[in-house]
Scaffold this motif. Structure first.
Motif, PDB file in Angstrom:
ATOM      1  N   CYS A 129       0.851  -1.195   0.000  1.00 11.47           N
ATOM      2  CA  CYS A 129       0.000   0.000   0.000  1.00 11.47           C
ATOM      3  C   CYS A 129       0.884   1.242   0.000  1.00 11.47           C
ATOM      4  O   CYS A 129       1.863   1.325   0.750  1.00 11.47           O
ATOM      5  CB  CYS A 129      -0.907  -0.016   1.228  1.00 11.47           C
ATOM      6  SG  CYS A 129      -2.028   1.392   1.315  1.00 11.47           S
ATOM      7  N   HIS A 131       0.209   4.012   1.106  1.00 10.19           N
ATOM      8  CA  HIS A 131       0.005   4.860   2.280  1.00 10.19           C
ATOM      9  C   HIS A 131       1.126   4.612   3.273  1.00 10.19           C
ATOM     10  O   HIS A 131       2.081   5.370   3.343  1.00 10.19           O
ATOM     11  CB  HIS A 131      -1.383   4.594   2.885  1.00 10.19           C
ATOM     12  CG  HIS A 131      -1.687   5.452   4.081  1.00 10.19           C
ATOM     13  ND1 HIS A 131      -2.243   4.949   5.221  1.00 10.19           N
ATOM     14  CD2 HIS A 131      -1.487   6.766   4.294  1.00 10.19           C
ATOM     15  CE1 HIS A 131      -2.386   5.943   6.093  1.00 10.19           C
ATOM     16  NE2 HIS A 131      -1.946   7.051   5.559  1.00 10.19           N
ATOM     17  N   LEU A 132       1.036   3.510   4.025  1.00 10.64           N
ATOM     18  CA  LEU A 132       2.091   3.225   5.003  1.00 10.64           C
ATOM     19  C   LEU A 132       2.672   1.827   4.842  1.00 10.64           C
ATOM     20  O   LEU A 132       3.296   1.292   5.758  1.00 10.64           O
ATOM     21  CB  LEU A 132       1.558   3.420   6.427  1.00 10.64           C
ATOM     22  CG  LEU A 132       1.203   4.868   6.807  1.00 10.64           C
ATOM     23  CD1 LEU A 132       0.574   4.930   8.184  1.00 10.64           C
ATOM     24  CD2 LEU A 132       2.438   5.770   6.758  1.00 10.64           C
ATOM     25  N   GLY A 133       2.424   1.240   3.703  1.00 13.91           N
ATOM     26  CA  GLY A 133       3.134   0.010   3.400  1.00 13.91           C
ATOM     27  C   GLY A 133       2.508  -1.302   3.804  1.00 13.91           C
ATOM     28  O   GLY A 133       3.159  -2.341   3.731  1.00 13.91           O
ATOM     29  N   CYS A 134       1.247  -1.306   4.215  1.00 19.92           N
ATOM     30  CA  CYS A 134       0.584  -2.586   4.499  1.00 19.92           C
ATOM     31  C   CYS A 134       0.420  -3.365   3.197  1.00 19.92           C
ATOM     32  O   CYS A 134       0.518  -2.812   2.104  1.00 19.92           O
ATOM     33  CB  CYS A 134      -0.813  -2.368   5.079  1.00 19.92           C
ATOM     34  SG  CYS A 134      -0.814  -1.841   6.804  1.00 19.92           S
ATOM     35  N   CYS A 149      -6.941  -2.049   1.201  1.00 20.32           N
ATOM     36  CA  CYS A 149      -5.958  -2.051   2.279  1.00 20.32           C
ATOM     37  C   CYS A 149      -6.717  -1.682   3.547  1.00 20.32           C
ATOM     38  O   CYS A 149      -7.155  -0.540   3.694  1.00 20.32           O
ATOM     39  CB  CYS A 149      -4.832  -1.055   2.023  1.00 20.32           C
ATOM     40  SG  CYS A 149      -3.635  -1.097   3.387  1.00 20.32           S
ATOM     41  N   CYS A 151      -5.790  -1.344   6.561  1.00 19.95           N
ATOM     42  CA  CYS A 151      -5.092  -0.607   7.627  1.00 19.95           C
ATOM     43  C   CYS A 151      -5.776   0.730   7.889  1.00 19.95           C
ATOM     44  O   CYS A 151      -6.087   1.068   9.022  1.00 19.95           O
ATOM     45  CB  CYS A 151      -3.626  -0.420   7.265  1.00 19.95           C
ATOM     46  SG  CYS A 151      -2.727  -1.983   7.249  1.00 19.95           S
ATOM     47  N   HIS A 152      -5.991   1.501   6.817  1.00 19.03           N
ATOM     48  CA  HIS A 152      -6.675   2.787   6.987  1.00 19.03           C
ATOM     49  C   HIS A 152      -7.702   2.993   5.905  1.00 19.03           C
ATOM     50  O   HIS A 152      -8.099   4.107   5.610  1.00 19.03           O
ATOM     51  CB  HIS A 152      -5.657   3.936   6.996  1.00 19.03           C
ATOM     52  CG  HIS A 152      -4.428   3.637   7.797  1.00 19.03           C
ATOM     53  ND1 HIS A 152      -3.318   3.024   7.263  1.00 19.03           N
ATOM     54  CD2 HIS A 152      -4.169   3.808   9.110  1.00 19.03           C
ATOM     55  CE1 HIS A 152      -2.417   2.841   8.211  1.00 19.03           C
ATOM     56  NE2 HIS A 152      -2.898   3.303   9.335  1.00 19.03           N
ATOM     57  N   GLY A 153      -8.102   1.912   5.246  1.00 19.30           N
ATOM     58  CA  GLY A 153      -9.195   1.992   4.285  1.00 19.30           C
ATOM     59  C   GLY A 153      -8.841   2.600   2.947  1.00 19.30           C
ATOM     60  O   GLY A 153      -9.502   3.528   2.478  1.00 19.30           O
ATOM     61  N   SER A 154      -7.824   2.091   2.288  1.00 17.38           N
ATOM     62  CA  SER A 154      -7.523   2.529   0.929  1.00 17.38           C
ATOM     63  C   SER A 154      -8.095   1.504  -0.052  1.00 17.38           C
ATOM     64  O   SER A 154      -7.874   0.303   0.098  1.00 17.38           O
ATOM     65  CB  SER A 154      -6.017   2.670   0.722  1.00 17.38           C
ATOM     66  OG  SER A 154      -5.540   3.833   1.377  1.00 17.38           O
ATOM     67  N   PRO A 166      -6.742   7.069   2.068  1.00 23.22           N
ATOM     68  CA  PRO A 166      -5.586   7.937   2.296  1.00 23.22           C
ATOM     69  C   PRO A 166      -4.360   7.666   1.426  1.00 23.22           C
ATOM     70  O   PRO A 166      -3.443   8.484   1.393  1.00 23.22           O
ATOM     71  CB  PRO A 166      -5.239   7.680   3.767  1.00 23.22           C
ATOM     72  CG  PRO A 166      -5.686   6.274   4.008  1.00 23.22           C
ATOM     73  CD  PRO A 166      -6.923   6.086   3.159  1.00 23.22           C
TER      74      PRO A 166
HETATM   75  S1  FES Z   1      -1.233   1.439   4.879  1.00 23.74           S
HETATM   76 FE1  FES Z   1      -2.821   1.038   3.459  1.00 23.74          FE
HETATM   77  S2  FES Z   1      -4.342   2.451   4.035  1.00 23.74           S
HETATM   78 FE2  FES Z   1      -2.743   2.912   5.390  1.00 23.74          FE
END
Ligand code: FES
Length: 191
Positions: A129, A131-134, A149, A151-154, A166
């Motif tokens: 991802c 965003h932060l790599g999930c 994703c 983690c934060h809903g991407s 995000p």
């Molecule tokens: S790491 Fe994927 S939405 Fe934040």
């Protein structure tokens, strides 16, 4: 933070003594296992994953070769490339159509599907991802039928483009090429 983002941590069943205590790789291996289970291609994909020994040699390899002939339409496998997980999706006609229709949408990071694939049937993207790599969930998740994703809903579409949430950028398309009809080479562009 959505629950389940890292739920795969709890189902560790890797039995190889060769596994090193490397968080990224463990994530990848377990994801590969669960993604394969989720799409029901265990028979097709296990031999490859089983035979992959995560040695330093493999990690430093610049390219990863994948026999894609066993991946049925609509199915996806996750393969390692330079220690990172890569989604290899055999897109169905509906998934291709959905990706091409997305070209006309208002995209946070504008890119046509045609710019992201070599052959419409194959989507090859880093499973990381932006965003932060999930590691996003397997194909068919999220609001655009691509990858969620949690983690934060991407939400990514069937072209791996960010559509909602995000994450600031589309899933990365690595350099790749088809050596022949059934052999995908990740990490190398066609000369
Ligand atoms: S790491 Fe994927 S939405 Fe934040």
């Amino acid at each position: 933070m959505a629950s389940g983002a890292h739920s795969h941590h709890h189902s560790t069943t890797i039995d190889s003594p060769a596994i090193e205590p490397d968080e990224d790789r463990r994530d990848f291996l377990i994801l590969a296992t669960s993604a394969v289970g989720a799409v029901g291609v265990a028979g097709a994909a296990w031999p490859f994953i089983r035979s992959w020994s995560p040695s330093a040699d493999v990690l430093s390899q610049a390219t990863t070769e994948v026999d894609v002939s066993a991946i049925a339409e609509g199915q996806m496998i996750t393969v390692p490339w330079q220690g990172k997980p890569v989604f290899v999706l055999h897109r169905s006609p509906q998934q291709i159509k959905s990706a091409q229709e997305g070209d006309k949408a208002s995209l946070p990071s504008p890119q046509t599907d045609g710019e992201r694939v070599i052959k419409p049937e194959w989507l090859v993207v880093l499973a990381i991802c932006t965003h932060l790599g999930c590691v996003p969930q397997a194909i068919g998740t999220g609001e655009f039928g691509g990858f969620l994703c949690p983690c934060h809903g991407s939400h990514y579409d069937t072209s791996g483009r960010i559509r909602k949430g995000p994450a600031p950028a589309n899933l990365t398309v690595p350099a790749y090429m088809f050596k022949d009809e059934k052999t995908l080479v990740i990490g190398k562009a066609k000369e």
